[in-house]
Design a protein around this motif. Structure first.
Motif, PDB file in Angstrom:
ATOM      1  N   GLU A  59       0.830  -1.207   0.000  1.00  0.00           N
ATOM      2  CA  GLU A  59       0.000   0.000   0.000  1.00  0.00           C
ATOM      3  C   GLU A  59       0.864   1.257   0.000  1.00  0.00           C
ATOM      4  O   GLU A  59       0.558   2.237  -0.696  1.00  0.00           O
ATOM      5  N   LYS A  60       1.949   1.226   0.758  1.00  0.00           N
ATOM      6  CA  LYS A  60       2.868   2.371   0.787  1.00  0.00           C
ATOM      7  C   LYS A  60       3.518   2.569  -0.576  1.00  0.00           C
ATOM      8  O   LYS A  60       3.614   3.687  -1.088  1.00  0.00           O
ATOM      9  N   SER A  75       2.335   1.666  -3.425  1.00  0.00           N
ATOM     10  CA  SER A  75       1.351   1.973  -4.460  1.00  0.00           C
ATOM     11  C   SER A  75       0.860   3.411  -4.416  1.00  0.00           C
ATOM     12  O   SER A  75       0.094   3.825  -5.286  1.00  0.00           O
ATOM     13  N   THR A  76       1.265   4.177  -3.411  1.00  0.00           N
ATOM     14  CA  THR A  76       0.859   5.583  -3.362  1.00  0.00           C
ATOM     15  C   THR A  76       1.650   6.441  -4.343  1.00  0.00           C
ATOM     16  O   THR A  76       1.270   7.586  -4.611  1.00  0.00           O
ATOM     17  N   ASP A  77       2.735   5.902  -4.888  1.00  0.00           N
ATOM     18  CA  ASP A  77       3.513   6.631  -5.889  1.00  0.00           C
ATOM     19  C   ASP A  77       2.606   6.928  -7.085  1.00  0.00           C
ATOM     20  O   ASP A  77       1.989   6.013  -7.642  1.00  0.00           O
ATOM     21  N   TYR A  92       0.142   4.219  -9.012  1.00  0.00           N
ATOM     22  CA  TYR A  92      -1.202   4.109  -8.455  1.00  0.00           C
ATOM     23  C   TYR A  92      -2.238   3.632  -9.472  1.00  0.00           C
ATOM     24  O   TYR A  92      -3.110   2.823  -9.151  1.00  0.00           O
ATOM     25  N   ARG A  99      -4.221   0.176  -8.256  1.00  0.00           N
ATOM     26  CA  ARG A  99      -5.603   0.208  -7.774  1.00  0.00           C
ATOM     27  C   ARG A  99      -6.473  -0.801  -8.521  1.00  0.00           C
ATOM     28  O   ARG A  99      -7.539  -1.182  -8.045  1.00  0.00           O
TER      29      ARG A  99
END
Length: 245
Positions: free
Chosen positions: A110-111, A113-115, A119, A123
């Motif tokens: 999750e960390k 994938s915030t890039d 993203y 998602r």
């Protein structure tokens, strides 16, 4: 194929084939001996269908940890036929040792994938992988990771649907993504049968395969017969025979 089963059994079959060693790996009791046999009622042990197979789960994992990214990408591309771009070359790799990290694999993912560069794709695929976090890197059921932290298999996919674990993912694919799954199955079966890639001109045949499956309770023979009767199949086979003579 031999018993003309339902195409949907690829996802929802409540049986698998086991010997004693694999049954132990799966956590299924009362299977003795080295001989392989069909075992029914395996959904109660979180098995059944391709998503519950250790081979599927282990192949889409890291060397010593799970990978929601690989598992989710496999569901999206292989089962649903979605086309995803390759990841950027400069994306950092996630740590391999799950036991020594302060965060779970899910939290690390999750960390990561915030890039903003990542993203858009994550998602689409990560929720599928999160739902399969109840299995470790070699496909054994688990409730905690190697660091002793509890596993969270809840997820929300892009259309807003919420799912939890293997059962939730399976139900989602069978209901809200059934059309995509059937289209991908027909595309793969047709390509295999013709010995070539599927072309744009094959779309009407793929649509007809889906219609025939739906009208014949999804029995595999309906799709196979549609292919065998098609111009693509008959003409390719005729040309091959003529060239061999």
């Amino acid at each position: 194929f031999q018993r003309d089963g339902s195409v949907l059994d690829i996802l929802k079959a409540d049986y698998t084939f086991l010997n004693e060693d694999l049954a132990r790996h799966y956590g299924i009791p009362d299977v003795k001996g080295a001989d392989w046999r069909r075992v029914d009622g395996v959904k109660t042990s979180s098995r059944g269908g391709i998503l519950g197979q250790a081979t599927t789960l282990a192949k889409q994992s890291g060397a010593s940890r799970t990978s929601p990214i690989l598992r989710g990408n496999w569901v999206a591309e292989v089962l649903l036929g979605e086309k995803l771009p390759r990841p950027p070359k400069d994306v950092p790799r996630l740590p391999e040792d799950e036991a020594t990290e302060t965060l779970t694999v899910r939290q690390l993912t999750e960390k990561h994938s915030t890039d903003p560069k990542c993203y858009g794709c994550h998602r689409r695929i990560d929720p599928y992988g999160y739902a399969l976090e109840g299995f470790d890197a070699i496909g054994r059921r688990r409730e905690r990771d190697l660091g002793g932290r509890p596993i969270d298999t809840r997820a929300q996919v892009m259309d807003g649907s919420k799912l939890d674990g293997l059962d939730g993912l399976r139900d989602y694919l069978l209901t809200k993504r059934r059309d995509a799954f059937l289209k991908q199955f027909c595309r793969k079966l047709l390509g295999y049968s013709l010995g070539r890639g599927v072309l744009l001109s094959d779309r009407p045949l793929i649509s007809e395969m889906r219609v025939q499956l739906e009208s014949h309770d999804y029995h595999i023979s309906a799709a196979i017969e549609t292919i065998v009767r098609s111009r693509q199949f008959r003409e390719i086979r005729g040309n091959e025979m003529a060239s061999e003579e």
